[in-house]
Design an enzyme around this catalytic site. Structure first.
Site, mmCIF file in Angstrom:
data_model
loop_
_atom_site.group_PDB
_atom_site.id
_atom_site.type_symbol
_atom_site.label_atom_id
_atom_site.label_comp_id
_atom_site.label_asym_id
_atom_site.label_seq_id
_atom_site.Cartn_x
_atom_site.Cartn_y
_atom_site.Cartn_z
ATOM 1 N N HIS A 132 -1.132 1.609 4.068
ATOM 2 C CA HIS A 132 -1.967 2.786 4.331
ATOM 3 C C HIS A 132 -3.386 2.411 4.763
ATOM 4 C CE1 HIS A 132 -3.309 2.399 0.130
ATOM 5 N NE2 HIS A 132 -4.285 3.239 0.408
ATOM 6 N N TYR A 133 -3.792 1.153 4.556
ATOM 7 C CA TYR A 133 -5.118 0.778 5.040
ATOM 8 C C TYR A 133 -5.193 0.845 6.569
ATOM 9 C CZ TYR A 133 -7.902 0.145 0.993
ATOM 10 O OH TYR A 133 -8.661 0.430 -0.108
ATOM 11 N N LYS A 136 -6.554 4.138 7.713
ATOM 12 C CA LYS A 136 -7.916 4.547 7.320
ATOM 13 C C LYS A 136 -8.838 4.541 8.534
ATOM 14 C CE LYS A 136 -7.837 3.229 2.469
ATOM 15 N NZ LYS A 136 -8.081 4.465 1.740
ATOM 16 N N HIS A 194 -3.272 -4.906 2.265
ATOM 17 C CA HIS A 194 -4.379 -4.089 2.776
ATOM 18 C C HIS A 194 -5.538 -4.935 3.328
ATOM 19 C CE1 HIS A 194 -2.134 -1.071 0.832
ATOM 20 N NE2 HIS A 194 -2.770 -0.996 -0.328
ATOM 21 N N LYS A 285 -13.136 -10.329 -2.285
ATOM 22 C CA LYS A 285 -13.408 -10.034 -3.703
ATOM 23 C C LYS A 285 -12.698 -8.721 -3.986
ATOM 24 C CE LYS A 285 -17.779 -9.636 -3.271
ATOM 25 N NZ LYS A 285 -19.189 -9.358 -3.476
ATOM 26 N N LYS A 288 -9.928 -4.443 -10.204
ATOM 27 C CA LYS A 288 -9.804 -3.151 -10.879
ATOM 28 C C LYS A 288 -10.742 -3.164 -12.080
ATOM 29 C CE LYS A 288 -5.387 -1.841 -9.215
ATOM 30 N NZ LYS A 288 -5.619 -0.559 -8.588
ATOM 31 N N ARG A 298 -18.644 -7.143 4.933
ATOM 32 C CA ARG A 298 -20.045 -7.565 5.104
ATOM 33 C C ARG A 298 -20.053 -8.852 5.932
ATOM 34 N NH1 ARG A 298 -24.803 -6.200 2.248
ATOM 35 N NH2 ARG A 298 -23.475 -4.654 1.243
ATOM 36 N N LYS A 330 -28.325 -4.722 8.993
ATOM 37 C CA LYS A 330 -29.583 -5.040 8.301
ATOM 38 C C LYS A 330 -30.344 -6.040 9.164
ATOM 39 C CE LYS A 330 -29.151 -6.219 4.000
ATOM 40 N NZ LYS A 330 -28.495 -6.871 2.844
ATOM 41 N N THR A 350 -24.427 6.534 9.226
ATOM 42 C CA THR A 350 -23.723 7.103 8.073
ATOM 43 C C THR A 350 -22.924 8.293 8.585
ATOM 44 O OG1 THR A 350 -25.273 6.319 6.425
ATOM 45 C CG2 THR A 350 -24.109 8.342 5.898
HETATM 46 C C1 BG6 Z 1 -2.440 0.786 -3.398
HETATM 47 C C2 BG6 Z 1 -2.457 -0.092 -4.601
HETATM 48 O O1 BG6 Z 1 -1.623 0.252 -2.397
HETATM 49 O O2 BG6 Z 1 -3.768 0.910 -2.897
HETATM 50 C C3 BG6 Z 1 -3.372 0.477 -5.656
HETATM 51 O O3 BG6 Z 1 -1.138 -0.212 -5.111
HETATM 52 C C4 BG6 Z 1 -4.751 0.714 -5.089
HETATM 53 O O4 BG6 Z 1 -3.444 -0.371 -6.775
HETATM 54 C C5 BG6 Z 1 -4.654 1.523 -3.814
HETATM 55 O O5 BG6 Z 1 -5.492 1.434 -6.054
HETATM 56 C C6 BG6 Z 1 -6.002 1.641 -3.127
HETATM 57 O O6 BG6 Z 1 -5.915 2.569 -2.098
HETATM 58 P P1 BG6 Z 1 -7.170 3.471 -1.714
HETATM 59 O O7 BG6 Z 1 -6.713 4.236 -0.524
HETATM 60 O O8 BG6 Z 1 -7.471 4.312 -2.905
HETATM 61 O O9 BG6 Z 1 -8.273 2.510 -1.409
#
Ligand code: BG6
Length: 443
Positions: A132-133, A136, A194, A285, A288, A298, A330, A350
């Site tokens: 899903h990244y 975005k 991701h 980095k 959770k 960055r 910056k 922004t």
């Molecule tokens: C998921 C992970 O794929 O992505 C989760 O399994 C994580 O652990 C999440 O919290 C983060 O996604 P987002 O869209 O909230 O950054």
């Protein structure tokens, strides 16, 4: 009068609670839910798949049949389900698409095994591996940022860039997901997929076009220039209770082994061995139960050669993926006044200010639309997946075997205490002048 079934069925109730609804769409929810049916079955029983097929047929109209199967399941059952769907729910003469959610295996071997199972039943053209990244907004934005701007293009290399940091911080723990997480850990959960996708967009060469295969070819090429991660280049951590005792430690979570060595935090460095990037560390980095919510890239530039302003901070280009989407640079500017004093300031885009009326689509909204439109650009190809696993598999096996152990850090902190030394060892230099990006205006 037609009775809307969703009112009665707990599935619809549960589903409805989790639907993201914007003001415009709120009124359409009952009709949408009326299109949703819950069909129960086992992962491996032919009868159950036949039953599912019947339910689909009941709802399918017209001659142009398109079926999309979306699977968010543990990797161990993907093979059976893909087989059941292929044998009993595939519509001959129509279009079929199989969308699968990560985790795509646990390591190179299991991922390849799963890949073989899938490819013996479904063509690569029919498979959509979702990350899903890639849906975005700010991840997608990396491509025009790099390839539609001549001034970024010319500095995007080892001659100008000192290091690149990709940061993923979440302020909450695994609460309730411990059972899943304990088998995977943070590297498999967000870095191997991701954040590696973010790295691909940052580091790949310009594709021939935006065509899905051209983009994915470039991603694979860059992944193949990365050597497997070494022990010296990683720091792993696991969160414990918060200092005030209010928030639980990772091992307190139900489903987590009491002696678990699953990392909930990892800092690591990848090196890309090619003309553009040789010698530039890509520092990741991620963790959770940290002190804030932030995902950003960055890019830290080198110091000015022959600098006549000693002690000034390096230039940085920051891409804030979430929350508060922004891109800012910056740079040094003369502080207005009679003296010649350089001060760090910023060119700041922004999103909430610059695009106040523009809605940022949800990642899944964008990706599921891509599936409907048969566009693979933002999905992971099989060779890309294999190249990504090869970077991490040896180190993951060492962590699984407790040969590398986690450093504890309290819930709500910045991570393990050796983090700062780790990133500095790999080249990142903190600002020497005071600076705080004005995040507030985007709140
Ligand atoms: C998921 C992970 O794929 O992505 C989760 O399994 C994580 O652990 C999440 O919290 C983060 O996604 P987002 O869209 O909230 O950054």
């Amino acid at each position: 009068m037609r009775v809307l079934k969703w009112i009665a069925h707990p599935f619809h109730d549960r589903f409805s609670k989790n639907l993201t609804k914007n003001d415009q769409d709120k009124g359409k929810v009952p009709q949408f839910l009326d299109l949703c049916e819950y069909v129960r079955g086992s992962y491996d029983k032919a009868e159950d798949f036949k039953n599912l097929n019947k339910e689909i047929e009941k709802r399918e109209g017209g001659s142009k049949r398109r079926r999309i199967f979306y699977l968010a399941l543990p990797p161990s059952v993907y093979g059976d389900v893909a087989k059941g769907l292929r044998e009993h729910c595939y519509c001959e003469g129509g279009q079929n698409r199989l969308v699968i959610e990560k985790p795509f295996g646990f390591d190179t071997e299991s991922s390849n095994k799963l890949g073989k199972q899938l490819s013996s039943l479904w063509s690569e053209e029919e498979i959509y591996r979702i990350d899903h990244y890639l849906g975005k907004e700010m991840v997608k934005n990396i491509i025009p940022l790099r390839f539609a701007n001549v001034f970024f293009g010319t500095v995007w290399n080892r001659q100008s860039i000192d290091n690149v940091q990709i940061t993923f911080k979440e302020p909450f723990g695994t609460e309730g997901r411990g059972g899943y997480f304990d088998e995977f850990g943070i590297i498999r959960d967000v870095i191997q997929n991701h954040l590696i996708q973010v790295l691909c967009y940052l580091a790949m060469e310009k594709p021939l076009s935006l065509d899905a295969e051209h983009v994915r070819d470039e991603k694979v090429k860059v992944l193949k220039c990365i050597h497997p991660l070494k022990e010296d280049d990683i720091l792993v951590g696991q969160y414990t209770k918060s200092l005030d005792g209010q928030k639980p430690g990772y091992r307190d979570d139900e489903g987590v082994k009491k002696d678990s060595n699953a990392p909930t935090f990892a800092a690591l460095v990848l090196h890309i061995d090619n003309d553009r990037w040789s010698g530039v560390p890509f520092i990741f980095k991620s963790g959770k139960a940290l002190e804030e919510h932030k995902v950003e890239v960055r890019i830290q530039f080198q110091e000015c050669p022959g600098n006549i302003f000693p002690g000034v901070s390096r230039n940085e280009l920051v891409i804030r993926l979430q929350p508060n989407e922004a891109v800012y640079v910056k740079f040094q500017n003369k502080l207005p006044g009679l003296e010649m004093i350089p001060v760090v300031t910023e060119l700041d885009l922004t999103y909430k200010e610059r695009f106040p009326n523009q809605r940022i689509p949800d990642a899944y909204e964008a990706l599921l639309l891509d599936v409907l439109n048969n566009n693979h650009s933002n999905f992971v190809r099989d060779d890309e997946l294999e190249a990504a696993w090869e970077i991490f598999t040896p180190i993951l096996h060492k962590i699984d075997a407790n040969e590398i152990t986690c450093e504890p850090y309290p819930y709500g902190s910045r991570g393990p205490s050796s983090l700062s030394a780790f990133v500095e060892k790999h080249g990142y230099k903190r600002d020497t002048q005071p600076y705080d990006w004005n995040d507030i205006k985007a709140q």
